[in-house]
Scaffold this motif. Structure first.
Motif, short mmCIF file in Angstrom:
data_model
loop_
_atom_site.label_atom_id
_atom_site.label_comp_id
_atom_site.label_asym_id
_atom_site.label_seq_id
_atom_site.Cartn_x
_atom_site.Cartn_y
_atom_site.Cartn_z
N ASN A 83 1.11 -4.04 -9.25
CA ASN A 83 0.50 -5.14 -8.52
C ASN A 83 1.52 -5.90 -7.70
O ASN A 83 1.34 -6.14 -6.51
N VAL A 86 2.80 -4.03 -4.66
CA VAL A 86 1.85 -3.97 -3.55
C VAL A 86 1.82 -5.31 -2.83
O VAL A 86 1.82 -5.37 -1.60
N ILE A 87 1.82 -6.40 -3.59
CA ILE A 87 1.79 -7.73 -2.97
C ILE A 87 3.06 -7.95 -2.14
O ILE A 87 3.02 -8.41 -1.01
N GLN A 90 2.90 -6.29 1.12
CA GLN A 90 2.04 -7.00 2.08
C GLN A 90 2.73 -8.24 2.65
O GLN A 90 2.61 -8.53 3.83
N THR A 120 -1.04 -12.25 5.78
CA THR A 120 -1.33 -10.85 5.52
C THR A 120 -1.56 -10.61 4.04
O THR A 120 -2.48 -9.90 3.65
N ALA A 121 -0.75 -11.23 3.21
CA ALA A 121 -0.87 -11.00 1.77
C ALA A 121 -2.20 -11.49 1.22
O ALA A 121 -2.82 -10.84 0.39
N TYR A 122 -2.66 -12.63 1.72
CA TYR A 122 -3.92 -13.18 1.22
C TYR A 122 -5.14 -12.40 1.73
O TYR A 122 -6.20 -12.44 1.13
N LYS A 123 -4.97 -11.69 2.86
CA LYS A 123 -6.12 -10.98 3.42
C LYS A 123 -6.48 -9.75 2.60
O LYS A 123 -7.58 -9.25 2.70
N ALA A 124 -5.54 -9.26 1.82
CA ALA A 124 -5.79 -8.00 1.12
C ALA A 124 -6.33 -8.21 -0.28
O ALA A 124 -6.25 -7.33 -1.12
N VAL A 125 -6.89 -9.37 -0.54
CA VAL A 125 -7.43 -9.60 -1.88
C VAL A 125 -8.69 -10.44 -1.78
O VAL A 125 -8.82 -11.32 -0.95
N MET A 126 -9.67 -10.06 -2.61
CA MET A 126 -10.95 -10.73 -2.60
C MET A 126 -10.90 -12.08 -3.26
O MET A 126 -11.36 -13.08 -2.74
N LYS A 127 -10.35 -12.07 -4.46
CA LYS A 127 -10.28 -13.31 -5.25
C LYS A 127 -8.83 -13.56 -5.60
O LYS A 127 -8.37 -13.15 -6.65
N VAL A 129 -5.69 -14.85 -7.18
CA VAL A 129 -5.44 -15.63 -8.39
C VAL A 129 -4.24 -16.53 -8.11
O VAL A 129 -3.18 -16.06 -7.74
N LEU A 134 1.62 -14.84 -5.15
CA LEU A 134 0.94 -15.28 -3.93
C LEU A 134 1.12 -16.77 -3.70
O LEU A 134 1.38 -17.22 -2.59
#
Lengths: 553, 120
Positions: A83, A86-87, A90, A120-127, A129, A134
């Motif tokens: 995880n 990947v973050i 991004q 960019t980092a925030y765009k690749a996640v739905m929710k 945390v 992040l």
């Protein structure tokens, strides 16, 4: 030496130093890892990811910082692990995007790049945390904007940015409950702070950061270690090493002549005596945490290098077998939201309750609840805001009247069938306002088609159809569509009429009192054969009168 | 369909719906996932993102004897390392189910139903 701008070679050096610094701290970051899965691999994953990034940077053309940043992003993407990896990939993909075409890095473009990385980092996640890597990236980018307004020297600017990142890291336990519970900061966030520290060291031309990092202290590591262990122990008897043992030794010159200190060797020796081992040392002090069965032996090993500053031993078996006081029951407080609905049959009532209904009034066709019944149910719901779903066109009026009588806020969603009521329940969200819920639920109830199977109790003519006593009838959204002496014929014809194979995805079959297992199986077989893409759900509704209710959406 | 656990004090029944909801809830918190998709093949090639209440359409719980298998249909973000995102979903979902339900999951199979390009 002060810098106004950072050129490509210097930026490459910053990235490489960041990677080195992370590698040096990977095991400590692993030890902190309790979220999302406490498997202790965050540091390892981040290290593998950033090493791949640094390798690309070493190979890259160093004509512009943009090229270096792109190479770093590419390497991170290819080598991303876990995880956190990947973050990270991004964040720096966005960072590189923010530097597109830049030859040199100055304060303004640094701020832009940090900001672009967060976007960019925030765009690749739905929710997303919060309380994770992040958050640390976001807070740092935000503070960097403020710092840039005051600082003109890029080295001082970056120093302050690293401070901001550390502050944000310290706040992570306030945002993510599991961190607070365990008493640690977020491991991925810690990793990012370490990378930024490495950037700063690279900018200053240091090999690794000179300042000792206070954020990663032994207490955090110990807490994380205990948390992971707590998950392994189901019973007190399982504890193999019974004493949580901690000590701090200050090195003494003459003892070290006898017994030179080597951290790796010391760790090796200690590991024979227990588990959950942590050893942290600098030039003056070594701190040790271990779960051991014989703490005395461990102390003796430590004492060879100097004198004790502090000692602590706790019996973990005693702690583990303590029983937690049961919680006091609270008096019933008024809930913010409640749902009152109407259905016949215990199965349907349970079904609606499982979807979130507070009170289900037994009633429906041929047994309509009165205004008073609904008013009583609204009171029983014990909530500030109540939504009423009548599930029958003959009850809508009574529900509207009950709503006017009520002392709390009531909204009636005029559902006419059980499937409409169920569809409405699916879009019910107690966190939204009454008005929003009413709208969303009414909207949702429109998207479902209802089929009902019942039988005639006398000869009659309806909708231009001749219906004989005892014959079965199939209704689509309340209108009689088909009638026949054989129930299965009626069902097949009705379903063919209702289901649009290109549009509909799911058919719910609600079995009434008169439904038999054999029949139900035949219906399922029919749907599966005719509409192979449709999913089927079957529930036991136990409703009288309607042997089957179908919901199609 | 549901899963039965027997404890010393009696039975515990966990419906597939519950398992699907928890699995879906854990999945959407995973980094790199932009949505849960329906298992059904997509009407016009665009994967529809499911809302929370419909996760069960994109999470299929299968039981084979004692073993529990889960199939998940997800949509991921373009520009991430998709193999790694899928692997993260597997470990995060597995951990969450084991933690909350005390349920051993034998396999979690990920089906990537779409990749979403997010405009900057």
């Amino acid at each position: 030496m002060t810098h106004k701008n950072i050129d490509a070679a210097l930026f490459a050096n910053m990235v490489i130093t960041g990677a080195t610094h992370l590698s040096n701290n990977a095991d400590k970051i692993d030890a902190l890892n309790v979220f999302p899965v406490p498997d202790g691999d965050t540091g390892t994953n981040m290290n593998l990811s950033i090493t791949s990034g640094a390798t690309e940077v070493k190979k890259a053309n160093k004509d512009s910082v943009s090229e270096v940043a792109n190479a770093f992003a590419k390497g991170l993407l290819m080598g991303a692990r876990g995880n956190s990896g990947v973050i990270l990939s991004q964040i720096f993909r966005g960072f590189a995007k923010g530097l597109e075409g830049k030859e040199e890095l100055d304060i303004d473009s640094f701020v832009t790049a940090l900001d672009s990385g967060v976007n960019t980092a925030y765009k690749a996640v739905m929710k997303p945390v919060e309380g994770t890597i992040l958050t640390v990236a976001k807070d740092t980018a935000h503070d960097a904007k403020e710092i840039a307004k005051q600082e003109k020297d890029i080295e001082i600017f970056l120093e302050k940015v690293v401070q901001a990142a550390k502050k944000s890291l310290k706040r992570t336990p306030d945002l993510l409950p599991v961190l607070k519970e365990v008493g640690v900061v977020d491991s991925g966030g810690q990793g990012l702070v370490v990378i930024y520290e490495g950037f700063l060291a690279g900018l200053k031309g240091e090999e690794v950061p000179q300042s000792q990092d206070e954020t990663m202290d032994l207490d955090d590591l110990v807490n994380a270690e205990h948390h992971k262990l707590a998950q392994d122990y189901m019973s007190t008897d399982d504890i193999e090493f019974g004493y949580c043992t901690e000590f701090m030794v200050r090195f003494e010159e003459d003892k070290l002549k006898e017994q030179p200190y080597d951290e790796a060797k010391f760790r090796e020796e200690l590991s024979e005596h227990g588990d959950s081992l942590l050893v942290v040392s600098d030039d003056e002090i070594v701190k040790v945490h271990i779960h051991a069965e014989y703490p005395g032996d461990v102390f003796n090993l430590g004492q060879r290098f100097g004198s004790f500053i502090s000692l602590k031993v706790e019996n973990m078996r005693e702690q583990h077998s303590k029983i937690v006081e049961p919680q006091q029951e609270k008096p019933k407080v008024k809930q913010p939201f409640g749902v009152v609905t109407v259905a016949m049959g215990t199965g349907l009532a349970d079904l609606l309750k499982s979807l979130g209904a507070t009170v289900v009034i037994q009633g429906g066709q041929t047994m309509n609840p009165s205004t008073q019944d609904i008013a009583n149910a609204i009171t029983e719901a014990n909530a500030e805001n109540v939504i009423v779903l009548p599930n029958n066109k003959n009850i809508v009026m009574a529900a509207e009247q009950a709503a006017e009588l009520a002392e709390v806020n009531v909204a009636v969603v005029p559902t006419k069938t059980i499937p409409q009521g169920m569809a409405a329940m699916l879009s019910y969200n107690p966190e939204n306002s009454l008005t929003d819920n009413k709208e969303a639920m009414a909207e949702a109830s429109k998207h479902v088609k209802t089929g009902q199977i019942t039988y005639a109790v006398r000869d009659t003519q309806i909708d231009g159809m001749t219906i004989e006593n005892g014959h079965y009838m199939g209704l689509a959204d309340g209108k009689i569509k088909v009638t026949n002496a054989d129930q299965l014929t009626v069902i097949k014809s009705l379903l063919t009429d209702l289901i649009d194979p290109d549009e509909d995805e799911i058919v719910t079959v609600i079995r009434g009192q008169e439904s038999s297992e054999e029949e139900a199986q035949a219906i399922i077989a029919f749907i599966e054969a005719e509409f192979e893409d449709v999913e089927i759900e079957v529930h036991q509704g136990d409703q009288p009168i309607y042997s089957y209710i179908f919901s199609v959406e | 369909m549901s899963i039965e656990l027997t404890t010393a004090d009696g039975h515990v029944t966990i419906t597939n719906e519950v398992i699907a909801t928890i699995a879906g809830g854990a999945a959407i918190e995973c980094y790199g996932i932009v949505g849960m998709a329906s298992k059904k093949q997509l009407r016009d090639g665009i994967a529809e993102i499911l809302r929370k209440e419909n996760f069960s359409r994109g999470v299929i719980v299968r039981q084979e004897g004692e073993a529990v298998h889960i199939d998940m249909y997800i949509i991921v973000s373009y520009g991430t390392k998709i193999s790694e995102v899928a692997h993260n979903v597997q470990s995060q979902v597995k951990y969450n189910l084991e933690k909350t339900l005390g349920l051993k999951i034998n396999s979690i199979n990920i089906y990537i139903q779409g990749v979403r390009v997010i405009q900057d």
